[in-house]
Design an enzyme around this catalytic site. Structure first.
Site, PDB file in Angstrom:
ATOM      1  N   ARG A 173       2.226 -10.456   7.258  1.00  0.00           N
ATOM      2  CA  ARG A 173       3.652 -10.302   7.580  1.00  0.00           C
ATOM      3  C   ARG A 173       3.898  -9.604   8.907  1.00  0.00           C
ATOM      4  O   ARG A 173       5.031  -9.516   9.357  1.00  0.00           O
ATOM      5  CB  ARG A 173       4.349  -9.540   6.445  1.00  0.00           C
ATOM      6  CG  ARG A 173       4.178 -10.254   5.121  1.00  0.00           C
ATOM      7  CD  ARG A 173       5.352 -10.853   4.490  1.00  0.00           C
ATOM      8  NE  ARG A 173       6.613 -10.228   4.651  1.00  0.00           N
ATOM      9  CZ  ARG A 173       7.292  -9.615   3.687  1.00  0.00           C
ATOM     10  NH1 ARG A 173       6.754  -9.469   2.504  1.00  0.00           N
ATOM     11  NH2 ARG A 173       8.481  -9.155   3.905  1.00  0.00           N
ATOM     12  N   PRO A 225       0.824  -1.215   0.000  1.00  0.00           N
ATOM     13  CA  PRO A 225       0.000   0.000   0.000  1.00  0.00           C
ATOM     14  C   PRO A 225       0.851   1.254   0.000  1.00  0.00           C
ATOM     15  O   PRO A 225       1.653   1.473   0.903  1.00  0.00           O
ATOM     16  CB  PRO A 225      -0.800  -0.120   1.300  1.00  0.00           C
ATOM     17  CG  PRO A 225      -0.628  -1.532   1.765  1.00  0.00           C
ATOM     18  CD  PRO A 225       0.677  -1.992   1.211  1.00  0.00           C
ATOM     19  N   GLU A 226       0.694   2.051  -1.039  1.00  0.00           N
ATOM     20  CA  GLU A 226       1.313   3.361  -1.119  1.00  0.00           C
ATOM     21  C   GLU A 226       0.186   4.384  -1.060  1.00  0.00           C
ATOM     22  O   GLU A 226      -0.941   4.023  -0.758  1.00  0.00           O
ATOM     23  CB  GLU A 226       2.144   3.476  -2.412  1.00  0.00           C
ATOM     24  CG  GLU A 226       3.171   2.359  -2.546  1.00  0.00           C
ATOM     25  CD  GLU A 226       3.993   2.427  -3.838  1.00  0.00           C
ATOM     26  OE1 GLU A 226       4.187   3.524  -4.362  1.00  0.00           O
ATOM     27  OE2 GLU A 226       4.429   1.353  -4.301  1.00  0.00           O
TER      28      GLU A 226
END
Length: 270
Positions: free
Chosen positions: A113, A2-3
């Site tokens: 993660r 996600p940017e």
DNA sequence: ATTATATCCTGATCGC
DNA sequence: TGCGATCAGGATATAA
């Protein structure tokens, strides 16, 4: 990953679902999260959902006397997702790290993660990196020129620095430089005024277009309802090593800068 | 000021 | 089929 466009997508999706809702309960399932449910008073109402760079900010401040500021700040990092589920509560999801039960629906923080962060803050001073938001009106070619000035760092890793611009990540940094026809290895401070104008224009343009398509799903990104972004088909270089450049047909090149992949077309970016 | 490297973490992928 | 090695990268920390 996600940017800015992916985070903006989630924020725009969540805002109408969350604003005005009351928090009934905060369950922390991952002890790695530095979150203490006791710090979140019962029945706090969500006032606003917004974004700072890649950080999602849920405003739980209580107005009145005395004011009690409180924010829940979420950074998705690599694989984090904020998923909204309507009532009744959905079955437990794999990689669920926290659940926020609302008066209508649940907000789930899911993150395979476990790089993502979720923090309760009563003060936002110094909470976020100091860079300029490339969608803010203050982001002008002149402002960009000021930031770039003097830096001998290669422009691609420079674009990832959240103390300069906030919100760019590995995908859009490569894409922006391709669109602006700037080699990723050029020292940031060596860009000509014309290159700076192109960099400014394409940064804005690409981010806005990616938001229009609800972001890029390369592998993991999902929005608040679990949907993929649709911008991947517009990527020109990222993840396309050895594939033909969409402009000139020559193979897209991958290089490693500061341990991160950069994709570019050496012929188009001179 | 900038670079390299390690750390965090796990799913996916690859070679054998 | 399985097993270990490698890779992915956002951010931070530390050393060079």
């Amino acid at each position: 990953m996600p940017e800015l466009p992916e985070v903006e997508t989630v924020v725009r999706g969540l805002a109408p679902l969350l604003v005005g809702r009351k928090v009934r309960k905060l369950e922390v399932l991952d002890p790695k999260l530095d979150l203490h449910p006791s710090r979140l008073p019962r029945n706090r109402m969500i006032r606003r959902v917004h974004r700072h760079g890649k950080e999602i900010i849920i405003d739980l401040s209580q107005r009145g006397k005395p004011q009690k500021p409180l924010w829940l700040c979420v950074h998705l990092r690599m694989t984090g997702k904020l998923i909204w589920t309507p009532p009744p509560s959905a079955p437990p999801e794999r990689h669920l790290r926290a659940r926020i039960a609302l008066d209508r629906g649940d907000l789930l923080f899911v993150d395979a993660r476990r790089f993502g962060t979720m923090r309760l803050m009563s003060d936002l001073a110094g909470a976020f990196p100091p860079g300029l938001d490339p969608l803010a009106p203050e982001f002008t070619p002149a402002a960009l020129a000021d930031l770039l000035e003097q830096s001998i760092q290669a422009i691609k890793p420079w674009l990832l620095r959240q103390d300069r611009l906030i919100g760019l990540g590995n995908i859009y940094a490569s894409e922006i430089l391709f669109a602006a026809k700037i080699p990723p290895t050029r020292p940031a401070g060596s860009l000509t005024p014309d290159e700076i104008r192109r960099l400014h224009r394409h940064t804005r343009h690409l981010l806005e277009r990616a938001i229009k398509y609800c972001g890029t799903t390369f592998s993991d990104f999902r929005d608040e309802r679990g949907r993929s972004g649709r911008f991947r088909r517009f990527l020109k270089v990222y993840g396309r090593e050895d594939d033909p450049c969409r402009r000139c047909g020559r193979p897209v090149q991958r290089l490693v800068q500061q341990g991160r992949s950069t994709f570019c077309c050496p012929a188009c970016q001179k």
